[in-house]
Design a protein around this motif. Structure first.
Motif, PDB file in Angstrom:
ATOM      1  N   VAL A 323      44.033  42.104  12.386  1.00  0.00           N
ATOM      2  CA  VAL A 323      43.444  43.428  12.428  1.00  0.00           C
ATOM      3  C   VAL A 323      41.969  43.361  12.031  1.00  0.00           C
ATOM      4  N   LYS A 324      41.191  44.279  12.537  1.00  0.00           N
ATOM      5  CA  LYS A 324      39.792  44.387  12.159  1.00  0.00           C
ATOM      6  C   LYS A 324      39.665  45.306  10.939  1.00  0.00           C
ATOM      7  N   GLY A 325      38.864  44.877   9.967  1.00  0.00           N
ATOM      8  CA  GLY A 325      38.701  45.643   8.742  1.00  0.00           C
ATOM      9  C   GLY A 325      37.769  46.832   8.906  1.00  0.00           C
ATOM     10  N   ASP A 326      37.704  47.622   7.860  1.00  0.00           N
ATOM     11  CA  ASP A 326      36.850  48.806   7.833  1.00  0.00           C
ATOM     12  C   ASP A 326      35.449  48.376   7.417  1.00  0.00           C
ATOM     13  N   MET A 327      34.510  48.505   8.330  1.00  0.00           N
ATOM     14  CA  MET A 327      33.155  48.024   8.046  1.00  0.00           C
ATOM     15  C   MET A 327      32.400  48.923   7.064  1.00  0.00           C
ATOM     16  N   TYR A 328      32.926  50.094   6.749  1.00  0.00           N
ATOM     17  CA  TYR A 328      32.241  50.989   5.819  1.00  0.00           C
ATOM     18  C   TYR A 328      32.698  50.784   4.379  1.00  0.00           C
ATOM     19  N   VAL A 329      33.637  49.871   4.148  1.00  0.00           N
ATOM     20  CA  VAL A 329      34.081  49.559   2.797  1.00  0.00           C
ATOM     21  C   VAL A 329      33.187  48.463   2.236  1.00  0.00           C
ATOM     22  N   ARG A 330      32.646  48.673   1.077  1.00  0.00           N
ATOM     23  CA  ARG A 330      31.710  47.704   0.500  1.00  0.00           C
ATOM     24  C   ARG A 330      32.447  46.539  -0.139  1.00  0.00           C
ATOM     25  N   ASP A 331      33.552  46.802  -0.821  1.00  0.00           N
ATOM     26  CA  ASP A 331      34.321  45.736  -1.450  1.00  0.00           C
ATOM     27  C   ASP A 331      35.324  45.182  -0.432  1.00  0.00           C
ATOM     28  N   MET A 332      35.165  43.919  -0.059  1.00  0.00           N
ATOM     29  CA  MET A 332      36.022  43.305   0.955  1.00  0.00           C
ATOM     30  C   MET A 332      37.464  43.160   0.494  1.00  0.00           C
ATOM     31  N   GLN A 333      37.705  43.337  -0.799  1.00  0.00           N
ATOM     32  CA  GLN A 333      39.068  43.250  -1.317  1.00  0.00           C
ATOM     33  C   GLN A 333      39.907  44.445  -0.865  1.00  0.00           C
ATOM     34  N   HIS A 334      39.261  45.544  -0.528  1.00  0.00           N
ATOM     35  CA  HIS A 334      39.972  46.780  -0.227  1.00  0.00           C
ATOM     36  C   HIS A 334      40.144  47.027   1.268  1.00  0.00           C
ATOM     37  N   THR A 335      39.814  46.072   2.095  1.00  0.00           N
ATOM     38  CA  THR A 335      40.064  46.194   3.531  1.00  0.00           C
ATOM     39  C   THR A 335      40.990  45.077   3.981  1.00  0.00           C
ATOM     40  N   LYS A 336      41.700  45.292   5.086  1.00  0.00           N
ATOM     41  CA  LYS A 336      42.791  44.403   5.466  1.00  0.00           C
ATOM     42  C   LYS A 336      42.409  43.356   6.494  1.00  0.00           C
ATOM     43  N   GLY A 337      41.151  43.290   6.875  1.00  0.00           N
ATOM     44  CA  GLY A 337      40.725  42.302   7.861  1.00  0.00           C
ATOM     45  C   GLY A 337      39.238  42.053   7.789  1.00  0.00           C
TER      46      GLY A 337
END
Length: 769
Positions: A323-337
């Motif tokens: 899956v592609k992660g959320d590019m607007y999340v600053r902390d990469m720990q909180h997105t799934k890709g």
């Protein structure tokens, strides 16, 4: 009747030819050529000795497939002539000589030697079939000559072996004498001891002659497999990824253009063609390819934000993707890709469901194929996030607009236990993560490992230990590190300088036994020199081989254990397989010397370019659509079908066609049509009309309402049924809007889809009453 050496008839001449090797066979009896391995041949003795010392002759059987038995003396000839004719023909049921199976020998690899000179001692090949020459009348003399030749060959081999052993013993003695003299000189001068080195080769000595020495039995693995080479033109652009399955049966090669090609070594020939080609993502280069531990799936990492899993057969649709992660999340720990382009990827060396990827967002992520899919597309999320930190100890990635950040450009597992995960970063640092339940920050960071981007990392595995780490960088160096003491203060174990690196995909490889390190170099200036592949041994880190690659720059390397062959991808799209016929297995050994099958004349693969149509001419437009939008595969298939003279077209059943296929259902349908035609007074029921409605309306006005009107002739002489249709106001307005010349398919006035000009004409519907 006597058996004479001189041949007076054609019968005896043919028998002598059958018994000689010039006719393709070899005599197996008496004085013929001995063959201990053939169990089907009968015993050759013609006489037996009794206890009293007298010899008694046994019947000599005449084999019609091989001619008369060899006769050594005049007495045997007389005994043979005295035999009954039926005794001589007892060998009639013999099936003759067995057909020998063809096998590819070691001589087929002479054409793939890196030194293209003639091979010393190579005997010319003999052509098959009948060879004309001096007439041989006695098969026994031929067998004796063959025995003497075999004995002479054995003697020459034994003499050569003894000479080689004597030369080796002499060389060993000289080396020991030199070492003793050197030790004595060192003791007298009281100087510091220096490491013993191998003497430099003479100028007139050929480097390939050392590699061409046949290894002793049991020591094949000690030979560097670079004596022979075979090139595969995989792509037209730079090779960026090479992946092989654990058994060394299939290979996947990716390039800059985004295309992946699948190769099966067992099914290849000297044509060296791929059996599948696919493009995972359009216009995105392939960053990495890796097979799973079972070889059933292939991980393909392209230059987008999702990694894809394909099967080993190269299906166009992936099995699953990340899956592609959320590019607007600053902390990469909180997105799934991953939120940005992927840069690297590798499969877990032991777990068949886990793999690792790296991205421009500054993270390494671990994936599990058994994870619960998320989103509308049901794609896989990551299970762990490994953050690569910059000098400020923050993870912001190295994509566009991220100043001061870094990203992992390459990654690897430790091959022995998979407890170490190493990522080479864009700022030259090497960051190591230890295996744990939850990953956060790197456990070891070599901040000053290199001054340029790290292009590749690999471990040196010796037995069950993988304690040495090798890194390659754009700063034109390669360094060896000890994983037990990773720190900038202690530094590397060995540094190799002056290794010019001309690509960010320049890789390296280590041998499966852990004895050698391989990497490539490119010329410092374009056109100033040749590229090379260099090999070092891992004990004292000495250069043992330098291979010239000309103008093609080596990029990616692979050294699979199942093959023991060095596979090198180059900047020209060529994949070179370096091997040794004595120590390598499978791979190039399968298709070298294997001829390609002849292609058929109507092969659709060579369809070529299609015809050119004038799209302003209506007739040309019709021809264009009739060819299937210019599909040459369809055109060639139709031409081959029309050229097939044995094809019989399927004809519909009618009264004039007597050759049509008949069946119960077709006969019933024909009978029903015939009876219906009689009721409707139709004479042409045996012919097929294009429009059934037009065929019925032809008789509507002439015959009247013959089916329905007769029921109301007496009760309703005047018809009161209303056949009109109520049309709403909206339908009327819509019909008004539909008037005019425009395409009902695309809405344009000038259209080339279909000729709709007749649609504007007002046509009144024909009434049936």
């Amino acid at each position: 009747r006597t058996y004479r050496a001189a041949m007076d008839s054609d019968e005896e001449e043919m028998k002598a030819l059958r018994s000689s090797t010039r006719y393709g066979g070899a005599p197996k009896r008496g004085g013929g050529k001995a063959d201990d391995d053939d169990e089907d041949d009968e015993a050759p003795p013609a006489t037996t000795t009794t206890a009293g010392g007298s010899s008694s002759s046994t019947p000599m059987v005449d084999d019609p497939m091989r001619g008369p038995p060899p006769l050594k003396s005049k007495e045997e000839a007389e005994d043979y002539a005295a035999q009954d004719p039926m005794t001589q023909m007892m060998g009639f049921m013999s099936f003759g000589k067995k057909k020998e199976s063809k096998s590819i020998g070691i001589e087929v690899h002479n054409s793939t030697l890196r030194n293209k000179g003639a091979v010393a001692g190579a005997a010319p090949e003999k052509k098959g079939g009948i060879q004309f020459g001096r007439r041989i009348t006695d098969p026994a003399s031929l067998a004796g000559a063959s025995k003497r030749a075999a004995r002479a060959q054995e003697d020459s081999i034994a003499a050569a072996t003894a000479a080689a052993a004597a030369a080796a013993a002499k060389a060993a003695a000289e080396e020991e004498a030199e070492e003793a003299a050197e030790a004595a000189a060192q003791q007298q001068s009281s100087s510091s001891s220096s490491s013993k080195r191998r003497p430099a080769p003479r100028e007139d000595e050929d480097e390939t002659m050392v590699d061409l020495v046949v290894p002793l039995p049991g020591q094949e693995a000690e030979v560097l497999p670079v004596t022979h080479e075979v090139a595969i033109q995989a792509h037209n652009k730079q090779v960026t990824a090479i992946g092989l399955d654990p058994k060394g049966v299939r290979m996947v090669v990716g390039c800059v253009s985004g295309e992946c090609k699948y190769y099966d070594f067992g099914g290849m020939s000297e044509e060296k063609a791929a059996f599948r080609s696919l493009e995972p993502v359009a216009d995105h280069m392939v960053q990495a390819t890796s097979f799973s531990t079972t070889g059933g799936m292939v991980l393909v990492v392209s230059s987008d934000s999702s990694a894809r899993l394909f099967d080993r057969d190269g299906s166009a649709k992936p099995i699953q993707q990340t899956v592609k992660g959320d590019m607007y999340v600053r902390d990469m720990q909180h997105t799934k890709g991953h939120t940005q382009m992927l840069t690297c990827g590798v499969w877990h060396p032991f777990a068949q469901e886990n793999w690792l990827t790296g991205s421009l967002d500054g993270t390494l992520r671990l994936w599990d194929i058994n994870a619960t899919p998320v989103g509308m597309l049901q794609q896989l999320p990551s299970v762990h996030v490994l953050k690569c930190l910059d000098k400020r100890n923050v993870c912001i990635g190295g994509g566009a607009g991220r100043s001061g950040g870094l990203y992992p450009s390459c990654c690897a597992y430790s091959p022995s236990d998979a407890k170490l995960i190493v990522g080479g970063c864009s700022d030259g640092s090497v960051q190591v993560f230890f295996e744990k339940a939850r990953y956060m920050k790197p456990d070891r960071i070599l901040r000053s490992a290199h001054t340029g981007l790290v292009t590749d990392v690999a471990f040196i595995q010796k037995g069950t230990q993988s304690q040495l780490l090798v890194t390659r960088s754009m700063d034109h160096t390669m360094k060896v590190w000890d994983t037990r003491m990773l720190s900038d203060a202690k530094g590397p174990v060995k540094t190799f300088d002056n290794l010019h690196c001309g690509s960010e995909k320049s890789g390296l490889a280590t041998s499966p036994c852990g004895r050698w390190i391989v990497t490539g170099t490119s010329p410092e200036k374009a056109g100033s020199g040749n590229s090379t592949v260099r090999v070092w041994e891992t004990e004292e880190f000495k250069n043992v081989s330098t291979i010239d690659f000309g103008k093609k720059m080596p990029t990616k390397f692979a050294w699979p254990k199942a093959l023991n062959q060095l596979i090198v991808g180059s900047s020209t799209g060529e994949v070179t397989m370096l091997y040794s016929p004595y120590s390598s297995k499978k791979g190039a050994m399968h298709f070298v010397g294997k001829r390609a099958k002849a292609k058929a004349d109507h092969d659709l693969g060579s369809a070529g370019s299609g015809p050119i149509f004038n799209m302003t001419d209506p007739e040309e437009i019709k021809k264009f659509y009739s060819t299937g939008h210019g599909n040459m595969q369809r055109i060639r298939r139709a031409e081959a079908r029309q050229a097939q003279k044995t094809m019989v077209p399927v004809r519909p059943p009618d009264k004039n066609n007597t050759q049509a296929a008949t069946s119960d259902s077709m006969a019933f349908a024909a009978l029903a049509l015939k009876n219906g035609a009689k009721i409707l007074n139709l004479n042409n029921a045996g012919q097929w009309e294009q429009d059934s409605q037009k065929a019925l309306l032809k008789y509507a006005n002439t015959q009247g309402d013959s089916l329905l009107g007769k029921a109301y002739e007496t009760s309703q002489p005047t018809q009161i049924l209303d056949w009109s249709v109520d049309e709403s106001e909206g339908d009327k307005r819509m019909q008004g809007r539909l008037g005019g010349d425009f395409c009902r398919k695309c809405g344009q006035k000038v259209c080339r889809c279909v000729d709709y000009s007749v649609w504007s004409q007002d046509k009144k519907k024909q009434r049936t009453s």
